[in-house]
Design a protein around this motif. Structure first.
Motif, mmCIF file in Angstrom:
data_model
loop_
_atom_site.group_PDB
_atom_site.id
_atom_site.type_symbol
_atom_site.label_atom_id
_atom_site.label_comp_id
_atom_site.label_asym_id
_atom_site.label_seq_id
_atom_site.Cartn_x
_atom_site.Cartn_y
_atom_site.Cartn_z
ATOM 1 N N VAL A 230 132.870 4.847 5.646
ATOM 2 C CA VAL A 230 131.260 4.854 5.745
ATOM 3 C C VAL A 230 131.014 3.388 5.168
ATOM 4 O O VAL A 230 129.810 2.972 5.779
ATOM 5 C CB VAL A 230 130.902 5.934 4.710
ATOM 6 C CG1 VAL A 230 131.230 5.684 3.276
ATOM 7 C CG2 VAL A 230 129.456 5.971 4.884
ATOM 8 N N GLY A 231 131.597 2.589 4.325
ATOM 9 C CA GLY A 231 131.385 1.475 3.838
ATOM 10 C C GLY A 231 131.519 0.329 5.084
ATOM 11 O O GLY A 231 130.243 -0.548 5.160
ATOM 12 N N GLN A 232 132.272 0.151 5.759
ATOM 13 C CA GLN A 232 132.242 -0.552 7.011
ATOM 14 C C GLN A 232 131.077 -0.100 8.049
ATOM 15 O O GLN A 232 130.527 -1.126 8.751
ATOM 16 C CB GLN A 232 133.766 -0.479 7.792
ATOM 17 C CG GLN A 232 133.765 -1.424 8.808
ATOM 18 C CD GLN A 232 133.570 -2.832 8.681
ATOM 19 O OE1 GLN A 232 134.014 -3.027 7.457
ATOM 20 N NE2 GLN A 232 133.258 -3.772 9.227
ATOM 21 N N ALA B 230 126.166 -1.493 10.402
ATOM 22 C CA ALA B 230 124.558 -1.064 11.092
ATOM 23 C C ALA B 230 123.491 -1.769 10.307
ATOM 24 O O ALA B 230 122.624 -2.397 10.935
ATOM 25 C CB ALA B 230 124.481 0.381 10.562
ATOM 26 N N ALA B 231 123.830 -2.119 8.814
ATOM 27 C CA ALA B 231 122.823 -2.950 8.276
ATOM 28 C C ALA B 231 122.766 -4.357 8.781
ATOM 29 O O ALA B 231 121.738 -4.883 9.054
ATOM 30 C CB ALA B 231 123.371 -3.023 6.575
ATOM 31 N N ARG B 232 124.123 -4.935 9.158
ATOM 32 C CA ARG B 232 123.640 -6.226 9.911
ATOM 33 C C ARG B 232 122.928 -6.381 10.960
ATOM 34 O O ARG B 232 122.114 -7.283 11.421
ATOM 35 C CB ARG B 232 125.264 -6.752 10.052
ATOM 36 C CG ARG B 232 125.759 -7.370 8.633
ATOM 37 C CD ARG B 232 127.003 -8.117 8.991
ATOM 38 N NE ARG B 232 128.165 -7.277 9.589
ATOM 39 C CZ ARG B 232 129.204 -6.605 8.656
ATOM 40 N NH1 ARG B 232 129.062 -6.826 7.450
ATOM 41 N NH2 ARG B 232 129.835 -5.821 9.246
ATOM 42 N N LEU B 233 123.359 -5.320 12.077
ATOM 43 C CA LEU B 233 122.813 -5.070 13.279
ATOM 44 C C LEU B 233 121.093 -4.698 13.164
ATOM 45 O O LEU B 233 120.209 -5.583 13.515
ATOM 46 C CB LEU B 233 123.262 -4.091 14.066
ATOM 47 C CG LEU B 233 124.580 -4.246 14.634
ATOM 48 C CD1 LEU B 233 125.142 -3.021 15.262
ATOM 49 C CD2 LEU B 233 124.580 -5.447 15.622
ATOM 50 N N LEU B 234 120.639 -3.950 12.110
ATOM 51 C CA LEU B 234 119.400 -3.755 11.922
ATOM 52 C C LEU B 234 118.680 -4.915 11.262
ATOM 53 O O LEU B 234 117.638 -5.201 11.393
ATOM 54 C CB LEU B 234 119.017 -2.550 10.806
ATOM 55 C CG LEU B 234 119.592 -1.375 11.692
ATOM 56 C CD1 LEU B 234 119.709 0.122 10.633
ATOM 57 C CD2 LEU B 234 118.661 -0.926 12.734
ATOM 58 N N THR B 235 119.393 -5.549 10.371
ATOM 59 C CA THR B 235 118.587 -6.780 9.711
ATOM 60 C C THR B 235 118.382 -7.820 10.832
ATOM 61 O O THR B 235 117.428 -8.391 10.848
ATOM 62 C CB THR B 235 119.724 -7.360 8.740
ATOM 63 O OG1 THR B 235 119.904 -6.463 7.484
ATOM 64 C CG2 THR B 235 119.239 -8.791 8.209
ATOM 65 N N ARG B 236 119.322 -8.079 11.927
ATOM 66 C CA ARG B 236 119.086 -8.810 13.005
ATOM 67 C C ARG B 236 117.771 -8.435 13.649
ATOM 68 O O ARG B 236 116.892 -9.624 13.821
ATOM 69 C CB ARG B 236 120.285 -9.037 13.626
ATOM 70 C CG ARG B 236 120.262 -10.239 14.576
ATOM 71 C CD ARG B 236 121.686 -10.415 15.179
ATOM 72 N NE ARG B 236 122.722 -10.298 14.566
ATOM 73 C CZ ARG B 236 123.871 -9.426 14.349
ATOM 74 N NH1 ARG B 236 123.803 -8.791 15.515
ATOM 75 N NH2 ARG B 236 124.779 -9.435 13.678
ATOM 76 N N ARG B 237 117.484 -7.337 13.733
ATOM 77 C CA ARG B 237 116.424 -6.748 14.657
ATOM 78 C C ARG B 237 115.242 -6.870 13.986
ATOM 79 O O ARG B 237 114.360 -7.535 14.575
ATOM 80 C CB ARG B 237 116.807 -5.188 15.249
ATOM 81 C CG ARG B 237 117.941 -5.028 16.081
ATOM 82 C CD ARG B 237 117.966 -4.545 17.165
ATOM 83 N NE ARG B 237 117.015 -4.066 17.890
ATOM 84 C CZ ARG B 237 116.874 -2.808 18.308
ATOM 85 N NH1 ARG B 237 117.950 -2.060 18.276
ATOM 86 N NH2 ARG B 237 115.729 -2.417 19.160
ATOM 87 N N THR C 173 111.382 -12.647 6.917
ATOM 88 C CA THR C 173 112.566 -11.708 7.270
ATOM 89 C C THR C 173 112.441 -10.300 7.043
ATOM 90 O O THR C 173 111.265 -10.048 6.251
ATOM 91 C CB THR C 173 113.781 -12.423 6.588
ATOM 92 O OG1 THR C 173 113.511 -12.237 5.070
ATOM 93 C CG2 THR C 173 114.080 -13.937 6.738
ATOM 94 N N GLY C 174 113.004 -9.646 7.545
ATOM 95 C CA GLY C 174 113.252 -8.128 7.275
ATOM 96 C C GLY C 174 113.393 -7.867 5.586
ATOM 97 O O GLY C 174 112.546 -7.164 5.107
ATOM 98 N N SER C 175 114.083 -8.608 5.045
ATOM 99 C CA SER C 175 114.340 -8.651 3.630
ATOM 100 C C SER C 175 113.219 -9.028 2.691
ATOM 101 O O SER C 175 112.712 -8.265 1.753
ATOM 102 C CB SER C 175 115.537 -9.237 3.126
ATOM 103 O OG SER C 175 116.692 -8.685 3.739
#
Length: 149
Positions: free
Chosen positions: A19-21, A26-33, A44-46
């Protein structure tokens, strides 16, 4: 354990079920979007999330804000610096017990207002791509994961 046995185990256990991986990917992909969607307004999203939380929580100390966002204080303070430089937030001088509080400025409110339509658009796009059932499942899962300590 032999190398090939280890690789087979990792392929099944880590790559297949960790689940960590999966959450980091997923977080990296969503962050990019979200970063791409908000780039036209210079956020940025953050940064958008941080501004929104600051607006919603109003006048929280660094410690309270960090806890609310599940960040350590050092990361919070580092991430606040660009927002403060842009004039979107104001960090108070040290007050009682040396606590410093953070609040959104009028410029920050304007920046959030400018970004809101873009945020809504990417949010809706992702929701459509996932479908209603998966969207609800993701929200329930993220909320459940967020309660772990």
């Amino acid at each position: 354990m032999e190398k090939q046995d280890l690789i087979d185990t990792l392929r099944c256990d880590v790559a297949g079920t960790c689940v960590g991986q999966k959450s980091r990917n997923a977080a990296r992909l969503l962050t990019r979007r979200f970063d791409n969607a908000l780039r036209p307004v210079g956020l940025t999203g953050s940064q958008y999330s941080m501004l929104a939380v600051i607006a919603l929580t109003q006048d929280k100390t660094h410690t309270e804000l960090a806890a609310h966002m599940a960040l350590d204080r050092t990361t919070l303070i580092r991430n606040l610096k660009p927002l403060e430089r842009e004039g979107w937030v104001v960090v108070s001088d040290e007050g009682y017990r040396r606590a410093r509080s953070v609040d959104i400025t009028d410029l920050g409110v304007a920046k959030l207002s400018e970004a809101l339509p873009l945020w809504r658009e990417i949010q809706e796009t992702i929701k459509k791509e996932l479908g209603e059932d998966a969207w609800r499942s993701v929200h329930h899962a993220m909320e459940a994961l967020g309660t772990l300590t």
